[in-house]
Enzyme design. Sequence first.
Site, PDB file in Angstrom:
ATOM      1  N   LEU A  33       0.809  -1.226   0.000  1.00 17.45           N
ATOM      2  CA  LEU A  33       0.000   0.000   0.000  1.00 17.45           C
ATOM      3  C   LEU A  33       0.840   1.274   0.000  1.00 17.45           C
ATOM      4  CD1 LEU A  33      -2.803  -1.030   2.531  1.00 17.45           C
ATOM      5  CD2 LEU A  33      -2.815  -1.253   0.032  1.00 17.45           C
ATOM      6  N   ASN A  35       1.724   2.954  -2.580  1.00 24.22           N
ATOM      7  CA  ASN A  35       1.213   3.885  -3.592  1.00 24.22           C
ATOM      8  C   ASN A  35      -0.233   3.558  -3.953  1.00 24.22           C
ATOM      9  OD1 ASN A  35       1.585   6.132  -5.327  1.00 24.22           O
ATOM     10  ND2 ASN A  35       1.860   4.763  -7.069  1.00 24.22           N
ATOM     11  N   SER A 124       8.767  -2.549 -18.767  1.00 27.23           N
ATOM     12  CA  SER A 124       8.478  -1.190 -19.248  1.00 27.23           C
ATOM     13  C   SER A 124       9.224  -0.894 -20.540  1.00 27.23           C
ATOM     14  CB  SER A 124       8.889  -0.179 -18.175  1.00 27.23           C
ATOM     15  OG  SER A 124       8.906   1.133 -18.680  1.00 27.23           O
ATOM     16  N   TYR A 148      15.485   3.286 -12.721  1.00 23.28           N
ATOM     17  CA  TYR A 148      14.233   2.527 -12.852  1.00 23.28           C
ATOM     18  C   TYR A 148      14.315   1.558 -14.020  1.00 23.28           C
ATOM     19  CZ  TYR A 148       9.457   1.555 -14.361  1.00 23.28           C
ATOM     20  OH  TYR A 148       8.309   0.930 -14.782  1.00 23.28           O
ATOM     21  N   LYS A 152      14.395  -2.754 -14.246  1.00 25.19           N
ATOM     22  CA  LYS A 152      13.529  -3.579 -15.093  1.00 25.19           C
ATOM     23  C   LYS A 152      14.356  -4.480 -16.006  1.00 25.19           C
ATOM     24  CE  LYS A 152       9.338  -2.233 -13.919  1.00 25.19           C
ATOM     25  NZ  LYS A 152       8.362  -3.165 -13.308  1.00 25.19           N
ATOM     26  N   PHE A 177       3.858   0.291 -22.498  1.00 28.54           N
ATOM     27  CA  PHE A 177       4.175   1.611 -23.001  1.00 28.54           C
ATOM     28  C   PHE A 177       3.507   2.639 -22.078  1.00 28.54           C
ATOM     29  CE2 PHE A 177       6.352  -0.749 -25.974  1.00 28.54           C
ATOM     30  CZ  PHE A 177       7.141   0.094 -26.727  1.00 28.54           C
ATOM     31  N   ARG A 291      12.707  17.384 -19.843  1.00 31.59           N
ATOM     32  CA  ARG A 291      13.216  16.605 -18.718  1.00 31.59           C
ATOM     33  C   ARG A 291      14.360  15.720 -19.191  1.00 31.59           C
ATOM     34  NH1 ARG A 291       7.674  13.985 -16.469  1.00 31.59           N
ATOM     35  NH2 ARG A 291       7.681  13.313 -18.655  1.00 31.59           N
TER      36      ARG A 291
END
Length: 344
Positions: A33, A35, A124, A148, A152, A177, A291
């Site tokens: 929990l 998120n 991802s 991140y 993966k 995606f 970014r």
Amino acid sequence: MRILVTGGTGYIGSQICVDLLEMGFEVVIVDNLSNSSINIVTKIEKITGKKIDFIHADITNKMELEVVFRSFQIDRVIHLAGVKSVNDSINNPLDYYSENILGTIILLDVMKKYHVNKIIFSSSATVYGIPKEVPIKEEAKLETRNPYGLTKLAIEQLLGALAQSNENLSIVILRYFNPIGAHESGEIGEKPQSIPNNLMPFITQVASGERAYLQVFGDNYNTPDGTGIRDYIHVADLSKGHIKALQYLDNHSGCEIFNLGSGSGYSVFEIIEAFQLENNIILEYEVVGKRDGDVASCVADISKAQQVLEWAPTKTIEEMCRDSWRWQQMSSQENSMKRALEKE
């Protein structure tokens, strides 16, 4: 058949749990929990009219996981638990390596102990890094640079090595995606606990007045309107991909990788326009700097999933925008009612 869904109260996990229950599967959720909310369990049961087993636990805690596997006869695992923000991973890499890689290793170790040999892993498109060709095929070069994406990719490599070492294992890796949209009931959808990292939650929060304006990160990419192009897929279509992958697990061994996207690209400005037109809302936005790590275009080649899994997305961008806004409206109303009750 009983399916363990790690991270099952999250945005994607909750939709998958609904589909599994409606297809007659028994479902066990393990989620810490971090998120999400325990209220999601109630909403899943409300939508389906079926009971779900929920265990508040962290996959990095081996003792807690073992209790789950001892208590339930787990047949398959859908593994979605983990932390998932590119920007946050740059600032907190240790958390990402610990939660994502260590957590997965512990889960796989417990699965081995209890003879569970079939797993679907939530990966991802981030693993592709800056794509050389678009649309992106599964065989494309992998060169992600953010923590991140690296976690993966490391898990993908681990799963591939495990499949080579044990012919009894059946593994499907699904590279997502950009999931958007929400369940058609409006009961469950994407609700970040902090500042959203994805476009659609930002849009819906601006539309509802929770935020003053939307930030558009860059308008000078080499794209038709200068904004980044992404492959957006409705979360309901994404969930259906997992159902197809479950069916694939039953008849195949080894490790197989599939892209799950819509196969079409939309720019940030196109998404803003679609949302405004579909929901009759004007969005305030401001163009800011790019970014770090963002790419101009990222669109999936989904032909492999179409051919092998016999899966194809069906939802339009208009449906994605409409369902996202319905979810935000219902969520905002629910929050308002809670605040009113607390004041009484």
